[in-house]
Design a protein around this motif. Structure first.
Motif, short mmCIF file in Angstrom:
data_model
loop_
_atom_site.label_atom_id
_atom_site.label_comp_id
_atom_site.label_asym_id
_atom_site.label_seq_id
_atom_site.Cartn_x
_atom_site.Cartn_y
_atom_site.Cartn_z
N LEU A 136 -100.13 44.36 19.89
CA LEU A 136 -99.94 45.81 19.94
C LEU A 136 -101.16 46.50 20.52
O LEU A 136 -101.04 47.46 21.30
CB LEU A 136 -99.64 46.33 18.54
N ASP A 137 -102.35 46.03 20.17
CA ASP A 137 -103.58 46.63 20.70
C ASP A 137 -103.69 46.45 22.21
O ASP A 137 -104.34 47.26 22.89
CB ASP A 137 -104.81 46.00 20.02
N ALA A 138 -103.08 45.40 22.74
CA ALA A 138 -103.15 45.13 24.18
C ALA A 138 -102.12 45.94 24.98
O ALA A 138 -102.15 45.90 26.21
CB ALA A 138 -102.94 43.64 24.43
N ASN A 139 -101.24 46.65 24.30
CA ASN A 139 -100.17 47.39 24.97
C ASN A 139 -100.68 48.77 25.40
O ASN A 139 -100.94 49.63 24.56
CB ASN A 139 -98.98 47.54 24.02
N PRO A 140 -100.80 49.02 26.71
CA PRO A 140 -101.37 50.29 27.18
C PRO A 140 -100.45 51.49 26.99
O PRO A 140 -100.91 52.63 27.10
CB PRO A 140 -101.61 50.02 28.67
N ARG A 141 -99.16 51.28 26.69
CA ARG A 141 -98.24 52.40 26.55
C ARG A 141 -98.17 52.95 25.13
O ARG A 141 -97.56 53.99 24.89
CB ARG A 141 -96.83 51.98 26.98
N LEU A 142 -98.80 52.26 24.17
CA LEU A 142 -98.68 52.69 22.78
C LEU A 142 -99.73 53.75 22.43
O LEU A 142 -100.91 53.62 22.74
CB LEU A 142 -98.84 51.49 21.84
#
Length: 400
Positions: free
Chosen positions: A264-270
């Motif tokens: 989740l931390d690697a997801n740039p859209r969150l």
């Protein structure tokens, strides 16, 4: 138009069942104007098309596919259903599809026939099966879009493609419930899996991998682009390191709920994230009417209590909001629900549609499928198949 010409076409089949509106798209990369068979009067229109143009024709029920024949519906002893197949013992269930060869004697066909038939009744040691085409009852609309011209080649015979069969065979229709029959998808609910250990153990280490090829990812993003609007608050359910949201929608506020914080931390859209195992606790930690939309990408097949989760999605989505599920044909075998690999891909779409049908407050239901697109040449699976991962979608609108 030179009939020796070849072209790429996208054919779009649209139809309406009692449950939902359906759209099944099929990409035909090599259509021959000299050899292939086009449906009825549609051929004349297709021959006038140029790249980028399309034509559409409506067909009454029983014209594009064989008409439904009541005499083909058969009632027979359950013992005539050959449920022992290789290492599996398959129990016939009402509303489900099986190859006709499983009941070849009763259905008067050959044992290797993989055309589907549907069990529509089961009582007192007898089954009733309907081997008619699953689209036989429905008026159908077919659109042909001319994608591009291919270099002409000399034609000296060979096999021809029946375009109507190409578009309507191998699945379309299996996603719709049989009129007046409740499909028995839930004999083992909550659903069981090969690996029943807590999912937190399986997802301890992050998996920063794509579960779809680039073409399929673009198709998923296009579905989301069609259904989402700028500025929406979006819940990315069962999220990971990528959300497959369209680049055109840059101002979405996205909350990801997944199993691994590093992903989740690697997801740039969150904009926010929550770690939660929905199979342990299907209750969502959000207020009523908190989101404008929910997306769930290639993950619905892991839910062991999907009906409980769907009720929560209807609760946390505001009136007029949309809930969208997209999936394909790849998954983690130990964690997928046992029923999933047993089903035809379009029947899986029917299962997900049934989740929506069983959820109060979800209406205006739709299904969409995309098959036949070419796989990127640089994809690691290109030696296994030249076709892109198919995409299946189900969505509905929250009415409150």
């Amino acid at each position: 138009m030179d009939r020796a010409k070849r072209a790429a076409f996208e054919f779009t089949l649209t139809w309406q069942s009692e449950a939902a509106s359906h759209c099944d798209r099929y990409y035909a990369g090599k259509v021959s104007f000299w050899r292939d068979i086009f449906p009825f009067s549609m051929e004349a229109h297709i021959n006038q098309l140029e790249p980028g143009q399309s034509c559409t024709q409506a067909f009454p029920a029983g014209e594009l596919v064989p008409a439904h024949e009541a005499r083909r519906v058969a009632t027979f002893a359950t013992s005539q259903f050959e449920g022992k197949q290789r290492f599996m013992l398959i129990e016939p269930r009402v509303g489900r599809f099986y190859p006709q060869g499983f009941a070849w004697q009763a259905l008067n066909c050959y044992k290797g026939n993989f055309q589907p038939f549907r069990v529509i009744d089961k009582a007192e040691g007898k089954l009733t099966g309907d081997p008619n085409h699953p689209l036989a009852r429905y008026p159908l609309t077919l659109q042909a879009r001319y994608v591009e011209t291919l270099p002409p080649i000399e034609e000296h015979g060979g096999a021809c493609n029946d375009i109507a069969e190409m578009v309507t065979e191998k699945g379309p229709g299996l996603q719709a419930p049989y009129p007046g029959v409740a499909t028995d998808f839930y004999a083992t609910y909550p659903f069981t899996r090969m690996d029943e250990r807590e999912d937190a153990l399986f997802y301890t280490n992050e998996r920063l991998v794509n579960h779809l090829d680039k073409i399929a990812i673009a198709e998923v993003s296009a579905i989301y682009a069609k259904l989402l609007k700028p500025g929406m608050k979006v819940l990315d359910l069962m999220s990971s390191w990528v959300s497959h949201l369209p680049d055109s929608l840059t101002d979405l506020h996205v909350t990801g709920l997944g199993m691994n914080q590093a992903e989740l931390d690697a997801n740039p859209r969150l904009n926010a994230s929550v770690v939660q195992d929905l199979n342990q606790n299907p209750q969502l930690p959000f207020a009523d009417n908190n989101f404008d939309a929910v997306i769930c990408t290639v993950s619905v097949e892991y839910l062991t209590q999907p009906l409980a989760v769907m009720r929560e999605l209807a609760r946390v989505t505001s009136t007029g909001g949309v809930v969208v599920m997209t999936f394909s044909e790849r998954w983690f075998p130990p964690k997928v629900i046992d029923i999933w690999p047993e089903m035809h891909p379009f029947e899986r779409q029917g299962l997900v549609l049934d989740y929506f049908l069983k959820t109060d407050g979800l209406t205006d239901l739709h299904t969409e499928s995309i098959r036949g697109l070419p796989r990127p040449e640089d994809d690691k699976h290109s030696r296994e198949t030249h076709l892109s991962d198919p995409v299946y979608a189900v969505w509905g609108v929250v009415t409150g």
